[in-house]
Enzyme design. Structure first.
Site, mmCIF file in Angstrom:
data_model
loop_
_atom_site.group_PDB
_atom_site.id
_atom_site.type_symbol
_atom_site.label_atom_id
_atom_site.label_comp_id
_atom_site.label_asym_id
_atom_site.label_seq_id
_atom_site.Cartn_x
_atom_site.Cartn_y
_atom_site.Cartn_z
ATOM 1 N N TRP A 153 8.094 21.433 -0.660
ATOM 2 C CA TRP A 153 7.509 20.296 0.046
ATOM 3 C C TRP A 153 6.688 20.727 1.256
ATOM 4 O O TRP A 153 6.117 19.889 1.945
ATOM 5 C CB TRP A 153 8.607 19.339 0.506
ATOM 6 C CG TRP A 153 9.762 20.032 1.128
ATOM 7 C CD1 TRP A 153 9.866 20.418 2.429
ATOM 8 C CD2 TRP A 153 10.978 20.430 0.487
ATOM 9 N NE1 TRP A 153 11.065 21.047 2.634
ATOM 10 C CE2 TRP A 153 11.769 21.065 1.452
ATOM 11 C CE3 TRP A 153 11.456 20.321 -0.827
ATOM 12 C CZ2 TRP A 153 13.036 21.584 1.161
ATOM 13 C CZ3 TRP A 153 12.711 20.832 -1.111
ATOM 14 C CH2 TRP A 153 13.481 21.457 -0.124
ATOM 15 N N ARG A 154 6.624 22.020 1.539
ATOM 16 C CA ARG A 154 5.801 22.485 2.652
ATOM 17 C C ARG A 154 4.325 22.347 2.289
ATOM 18 O O ARG A 154 3.917 22.767 1.211
ATOM 19 C CB ARG A 154 6.098 23.951 2.947
ATOM 20 C CG ARG A 154 7.420 24.166 3.619
ATOM 21 C CD ARG A 154 7.241 24.506 5.085
ATOM 22 N NE ARG A 154 8.301 25.413 5.509
ATOM 23 C CZ ARG A 154 9.403 25.027 6.133
ATOM 24 N NH1 ARG A 154 9.598 23.754 6.410
ATOM 25 N NH2 ARG A 154 10.301 25.908 6.476
ATOM 26 N N GLU A 210 13.105 14.615 2.275
ATOM 27 C CA GLU A 210 13.957 14.393 3.447
ATOM 28 C C GLU A 210 15.266 13.715 3.082
ATOM 29 O O GLU A 210 16.321 14.055 3.619
ATOM 30 C CB GLU A 210 13.209 13.582 4.502
ATOM 31 C CG GLU A 210 12.060 14.332 5.183
ATOM 32 C CD GLU A 210 12.532 15.586 5.902
ATOM 33 O OE1 GLU A 210 13.723 15.711 6.202
ATOM 34 O OE2 GLU A 210 11.677 16.461 6.148
ATOM 35 N N THR A 217 22.455 18.283 3.027
ATOM 36 C CA THR A 217 22.352 19.068 1.811
ATOM 37 C C THR A 217 21.496 20.300 2.084
ATOM 38 O O THR A 217 20.439 20.187 2.692
ATOM 39 C CB THR A 217 21.711 18.236 0.688
ATOM 40 O OG1 THR A 217 22.450 17.030 0.526
ATOM 41 C CG2 THR A 217 21.697 18.995 -0.613
ATOM 42 N N GLY A 258 25.308 14.386 -5.080
ATOM 43 C CA GLY A 258 26.233 13.847 -4.081
ATOM 44 C C GLY A 258 25.624 12.773 -3.214
ATOM 45 O O GLY A 258 24.409 12.534 -3.243
ATOM 46 N N TYR A 271 16.904 10.242 12.144
ATOM 47 C CA TYR A 271 16.352 11.538 11.761
ATOM 48 C C TYR A 271 15.277 11.411 10.686
ATOM 49 O O TYR A 271 14.149 11.896 10.849
ATOM 50 C CB TYR A 271 17.428 12.518 11.264
ATOM 51 C CG TYR A 271 16.745 13.658 10.549
ATOM 52 C CD1 TYR A 271 16.055 14.618 11.272
ATOM 53 C CD2 TYR A 271 16.668 13.694 9.157
ATOM 54 C CE1 TYR A 271 15.331 15.603 10.634
ATOM 55 C CE2 TYR A 271 15.941 14.677 8.511
ATOM 56 C CZ TYR A 271 15.279 15.640 9.258
ATOM 57 O OH TYR A 271 14.544 16.597 8.625
ATOM 58 N N ASP A 278 17.992 16.785 13.850
ATOM 59 C CA ASP A 278 19.022 16.944 12.823
ATOM 60 C C ASP A 278 20.081 17.907 13.351
ATOM 61 O O ASP A 278 20.083 18.261 14.527
ATOM 62 C CB ASP A 278 18.393 17.469 11.528
ATOM 63 C CG ASP A 278 17.989 18.921 11.674
ATOM 64 O OD1 ASP A 278 17.721 19.355 12.808
ATOM 65 O OD2 ASP A 278 17.940 19.626 10.656
ATOM 66 N N CYS A 322 19.412 30.663 14.047
ATOM 67 C CA CYS A 322 20.419 30.116 14.967
ATOM 68 C C CYS A 322 21.527 29.455 14.137
ATOM 69 O O CYS A 322 21.753 28.252 14.205
ATOM 70 C CB CYS A 322 19.769 29.107 15.910
ATOM 71 S SG CYS A 322 20.780 28.699 17.355
ATOM 72 N N CYS A 335 21.127 36.454 16.831
ATOM 73 C CA CYS A 335 20.472 36.472 18.138
ATOM 74 C C CYS A 335 19.520 37.664 18.334
ATOM 75 O O CYS A 335 18.465 37.501 18.951
ATOM 76 C CB CYS A 335 21.514 36.432 19.246
ATOM 77 S SG CYS A 335 22.544 34.937 19.199
ATOM 78 N N CYS A 344 16.197 36.688 17.194
ATOM 79 C CA CYS A 344 15.725 35.359 17.579
ATOM 80 C C CYS A 344 14.559 35.440 18.563
ATOM 81 O O CYS A 344 14.635 36.127 19.585
ATOM 82 C CB CYS A 344 16.865 34.562 18.209
ATOM 83 S SG CYS A 344 16.361 32.882 18.655
ATOM 84 N N CYS A 404 17.317 31.928 26.018
ATOM 85 C CA CYS A 404 18.479 31.152 25.585
ATOM 86 C C CYS A 404 19.624 31.251 26.583
ATOM 87 O O CYS A 404 20.166 32.328 26.822
ATOM 88 C CB CYS A 404 18.944 31.635 24.213
ATOM 89 S SG CYS A 404 20.283 30.652 23.522
#
Length: 333
Positions: A21-22, A34, A40, A78, A112, A130, A180, A187, A190, A196
């Site tokens: 979906w990108r 979404e 999920t 589900g 969301y 989210d 994350c 880390c 990251c 952070c």
DNA sequence: AATGCGGGGCC
DNA sequence: GGCCCAGCATT
């Protein structure tokens, strides 16, 4: 724009996963992605995303399909209310409204998902918060238990000017999904490590709230009729799908009387939900009614287990076709 | 604010 | 076995 925001966007440009979906422009397809992604994981949602859109390529196609057809495609994913709500949404509107405020009123669209669709499909400047964003911001600003409203206000204030809001929202989520992480955050890799505040003890941000799933005992009654198994449309849990009668143990005698049968035990089935551990005693009986082939209906996983446990009964006189069962991944004991 | 709602992957 | 996941609806 702050340095950490530049760093995040640069990281995202380099590391964004290639997902179906990108780059998608069709708001309907973005909506489907979404909704499927609610609680999920990406890897689990992808096959359903492809299947669903192949069968229902447009809002119109979804609107003209029957609910049962939609549930059949959703089977296994589900949270079946998502499918019911998507179907209701298709009846409700001709096209998707292009604003966060209007989207949020549609069935199955909370803060969301409405924000995600509004920002990704329509470019609206609204923050999508989210579980990933919650965790990333909690750690970045060392907030142990941020309230939902505060978090949304914070995220809204962090939206950089001159950056596509959908891209920014996805960058934040992507970081939470692949770097994350809840348990073992990476880390050292990251891009925001230098900024952070919670990096030292990430376990505190956000504070986990624990609860253990209590056990619930149930009985399942597999009634074998002339043409197959007696199925009911399930209510409450697994609503909309089909299954054999499922009830608390104290109702057994009443249920037996209602069907005019005496049942015998076939075994036990365990099934874990997020907030419950189900322990189901499977009982069977020969029944003077008709029944049907259960494998043609949308079934929750629990009912597949129950029917698998009842296979010795189902094989009785070959009323229920085992090839159909095996096509659904059910193997003889 | 708390609870119910699936299923799967990971530790 | 527990935990968590691109949450929502209901109470």
């Amino acid at each position: 724009m702050k340095a950490w925001q530049e760093a995040l966007l640069a990281w995202y440009r380099q590391n964004a996963r290639l997902l179906p979906w990108r780059g998608e422009k069709d708001p309907y397809r973005i909506l489907v992605s979404e909704v499927l992604l609610q609680q999920t994981r990406v890897e689990q949602a992808i096959p359903y995303y492809r299947r669903f859109l192949e069968r229902f390529p447009t809002l119109k196609a979804l609107r003209e399909a029957s609910l049962e057809e939609v549930l059949k495609v959703w089977q296994g994913a589900g949270y079946y209310r998502r499918a019911v709500n998507l179907h209701r949404l298709a009846q409700r509107v001709e096209e998707l409204p292009p604003s966060f405020a209007e989207l949020k009123g549609l069935p199955g669209l909370g803060p969301y998902t409405a924000a995600a669709v509004a920002s990704i499909a329509f470019g609206e400047r609204v923050a999508a918060v989210d579980g990933n964003v919650r965790r990333v911001l909690s750690r970045l600003f060392a907030q142990e238990s941020p309230k939902e409203k505060e978090l949304f206000a914070l995220a809204q204030g962090l939206l950089p000017a001159d950056v596509d809001p959908g891209t920014w929202n996805q960058a934040l989520m992507e970081l939470g999904a692949v770097v994350c992480l809840p348990k073992n955050p990476r880390c050292p890799n990251c891009p925001l490590a230098a900024f952070c505040q919670g990096k030292g003890d990430w376990g505190r941000y956000p504070l986990p709230r624990r609860r253990k799933a209590p056990e619930e005992r149930l009985m399942a009654l597999v009634l074998l009729g002339r043409k197959g198994v007696h199925l009911e449309r399930l209510q409450g849990r697994f609503q909309g799908l089909y299954g054999v009668p499922l009830f608390p143990p104290e109702e057994l005698s009443r249920r037996e009387a209602a069907f005019g049968v005496r049942s015998f035990p076939l075994g036990e089935v365990r099934h874990a939900l997020t907030h419950r551990r189900l322990l189901v005693e499977v009982r069977g009986a020969l029944w003077p009614g008709e029944g049907e082939d259960p494998w043609k209906r949308p079934l929750p996983k629990l009912m597949e287990k129950v029917l698998r446990k009842a296979l010795p009964l189902l094989a009785h006189e070959g009323v229920v076709s085992l090839p159909d069962a095996e096509a659904h991944g059910v193997k003889p004991l």
